[in-house]
Motif scaffolding. Structure first.
Motif, PDB file in Angstrom:
ATOM      1  N   PHE A   1       0.821  -1.216   0.000  1.00  0.00           N
ATOM      2  CA  PHE A   1       0.000   0.000   0.000  1.00  0.00           C
ATOM      3  C   PHE A   1       0.853   1.264   0.000  1.00  0.00           C
ATOM      4  N   LEU A   2       1.636   1.486   1.065  1.00  0.00           N
ATOM      5  CA  LEU A   2       2.307   2.773   1.247  1.00  0.00           C
ATOM      6  C   LEU A   2       3.405   3.016   0.213  1.00  0.00           C
ATOM      7  N   MET A   3       4.291   2.052   0.021  1.00  0.00           N
ATOM      8  CA  MET A   3       5.378   2.254  -0.937  1.00  0.00           C
ATOM      9  C   MET A   3       4.819   2.450  -2.348  1.00  0.00           C
TER      10      MET A   3
ATOM     11  N   ILE B   1       8.351   5.413 -15.175  1.00  0.00           N
ATOM     12  CA  ILE B   1       8.861   5.743 -13.845  1.00  0.00           C
ATOM     13  C   ILE B   1      10.319   5.313 -13.721  1.00  0.00           C
ATOM     14  N   PRO B   2      11.236   6.230 -13.433  1.00  0.00           N
ATOM     15  CA  PRO B   2      12.659   5.873 -13.299  1.00  0.00           C
ATOM     16  C   PRO B   2      12.937   5.177 -11.969  1.00  0.00           C
ATOM     17  N   ASP B   3      14.090   4.511 -11.904  1.00  0.00           N
ATOM     18  CA  ASP B   3      14.463   3.769 -10.699  1.00  0.00           C
ATOM     19  C   ASP B   3      14.532   4.658  -9.466  1.00  0.00           C
ATOM     20  N   LYS B   4      14.963   5.908  -9.626  1.00  0.00           N
ATOM     21  CA  LYS B   4      15.139   6.784  -8.465  1.00  0.00           C
ATOM     22  C   LYS B   4      13.822   7.022  -7.719  1.00  0.00           C
ATOM     23  N   VAL B   5      12.708   6.981  -8.419  1.00  0.00           N
ATOM     24  CA  VAL B   5      11.410   7.169  -7.765  1.00  0.00           C
ATOM     25  C   VAL B   5      11.113   5.990  -6.842  1.00  0.00           C
ATOM     26  N   TYR B   6      11.398   4.769  -7.317  1.00  0.00           N
ATOM     27  CA  TYR B   6      11.191   3.584  -6.484  1.00  0.00           C
ATOM     28  C   TYR B   6      12.120   3.599  -5.272  1.00  0.00           C
ATOM     29  N   ILE B   7      13.346   4.075  -5.480  1.00  0.00           N
ATOM     30  CA  ILE B   7      14.313   4.141  -4.376  1.00  0.00           C
ATOM     31  C   ILE B   7      13.856   5.159  -3.327  1.00  0.00           C
TER      32      ILE B   7
ATOM     33  N   VAL C   1      12.885   4.352   0.621  1.00  0.00           N
ATOM     34  CA  VAL C   1      13.523   5.011   1.769  1.00  0.00           C
ATOM     35  C   VAL C   1      12.472   5.638   2.686  1.00  0.00           C
ATOM     36  N   ILE C   2      11.510   6.338   2.087  1.00  0.00           N
ATOM     37  CA  ILE C   2      10.454   6.978   2.886  1.00  0.00           C
ATOM     38  C   ILE C   2       9.628   5.932   3.615  1.00  0.00           C
ATOM     39  N   ALA C   3       9.265   4.866   2.908  1.00  0.00           N
ATOM     40  CA  ALA C   3       8.461   3.795   3.521  1.00  0.00           C
ATOM     41  C   ALA C   3       9.231   3.123   4.657  1.00  0.00           C
TER      42      ALA C   3
ATOM     43  N   ALA D   1      15.506  -3.393   3.157  1.00  0.00           N
ATOM     44  CA  ALA D   1      15.745  -4.697   2.538  1.00  0.00           C
ATOM     45  C   ALA D   1      14.442  -5.326   2.054  1.00  0.00           C
ATOM     46  N   PHE D   2      13.392  -5.220   2.873  1.00  0.00           N
ATOM     47  CA  PHE D   2      12.102  -5.773   2.456  1.00  0.00           C
ATOM     48  C   PHE D   2      11.544  -4.999   1.259  1.00  0.00           C
ATOM     49  N   GLY D   3      11.753  -3.702   1.266  1.00  0.00           N
ATOM     50  CA  GLY D   3      11.311  -2.873   0.141  1.00  0.00           C
ATOM     51  C   GLY D   3      12.028  -3.238  -1.142  1.00  0.00           C
TER      52      GLY D   3
END
Length: 252
Positions: free
Chosen positions: A152-154, A172-178, A182-184, A220-222
């Motif tokens: 949900f959140l990530m 969507i570029p990789d930096k957005v997922y990263i 980090v925020i999640a 790590a889970f993310g």
């Protein structure tokens, strides 16, 4: 909506059952670990151990489990984070490594590092975990928390950040997922503070412990969620708790 429910009903049913059982066990475990002041407040409100467990069961099973799983599925599909569970040798190896590393951080890492400076932390590892604690870690930690924080959140953070930075219908570029991971992970760590506060005083050391350990594990889970899907993140999270609890039973 109907299509998502039809195509993913087995996954959603698993989440519901696991979150209901995990929620009930979490309620039992939390009640046993409450500080005397918190316990007295509940008793004054006629909240019994079983009642707290039932309330937690409904909250975790229906709201945090099923509802957020459905919403998370919808969002994850929009941002290319949803992956069906399948056998992947590389994913299995990485999941095992992350599981074992996370378990060792929980025990004996936490006891040896922060337990050396804080008696409350040390005391958490002086009693063998109960069945309710083991099941709460395996199911609430492994399933429900991964639904909340990753599926949900990530996913939601990826959607928001990508729309703000890129606009609609752009890759969507990789930096957005990263960034979202980090925020999640930070929010995952912060989410442990209220429960910790109900057990002990929040000192700077306890807050550091919460963000350092839970934040690192959450990252790590993310990573597993992003690369291989939510099921691998669930497996790593749940079995990290299980392995740590088994180690505690062996060495305490």
């Amino acid at each position: 909506m109907k299509t998502i429910l039809k195509e993913n009903w087995k996954f959603l049913l698993f989440v519901l059952v696991a979150s209901l059982i995990g929620g009930y066990c979490t309620g039992l475990y939390v009640y046993d670990t409450l500080s005397p002041d918190m316990l007295h407040q509940l008793q004054e409100q006629n909240v019994s151990k079983n009642l707290l467990a039932i309330v937690t069961l409904l909250q975790y099973g229906i709201v945090f489990g099923l509802i957020l799983a459905v919403i998370g599925l919808i969002i994850a599909k929009k941002v290319n984070l949803w992956k069906e569970f399948k056998y992947d040798k590389q994913a299995i190896v990485k999941t095992i490594i992350i599981t074992v590393a996370s378990a060792l951080i929980l025990f004996p890492g936490d006891k040896l590092i922060f337990g050396s400076f804080n008696s409350w932390v040390y005391e958490q590892y002086e009693t063998a975990p109960t069945i309710s604690k083991i099941l709460a870690g395996l199911l609430t930690g492994g399933v429900t928390e991964e639904i909340i924080m990753r599926l949900f959140l990530m996913s939601l953070l990826v959607l928001i950040v990508s729309r703000v930075i890129l606009g609609k219908d752009k890759e969507i570029p990789d930096k957005v997922y990263i960034i979202a991971n980090v925020i999640a992970a930070l929010l995952f760590a912060a989410g442990h503070l209220p429960t910790t506060m109900s057990m002990t005083t929040l000192t700077s050391l306890i807050v550091l412990r919460c963000f350092l350990f839970n934040g690192a594990i959450g990252l790590a889970f993310g990573y597993l969620y992003r690369k291989y899907g939510i099921c691998y993140a669930m497996i790593a999270h749940g079995f990290a708790h299980l392995v740590a609890d088994v180690l505690m039973n062996i060495f305490i």
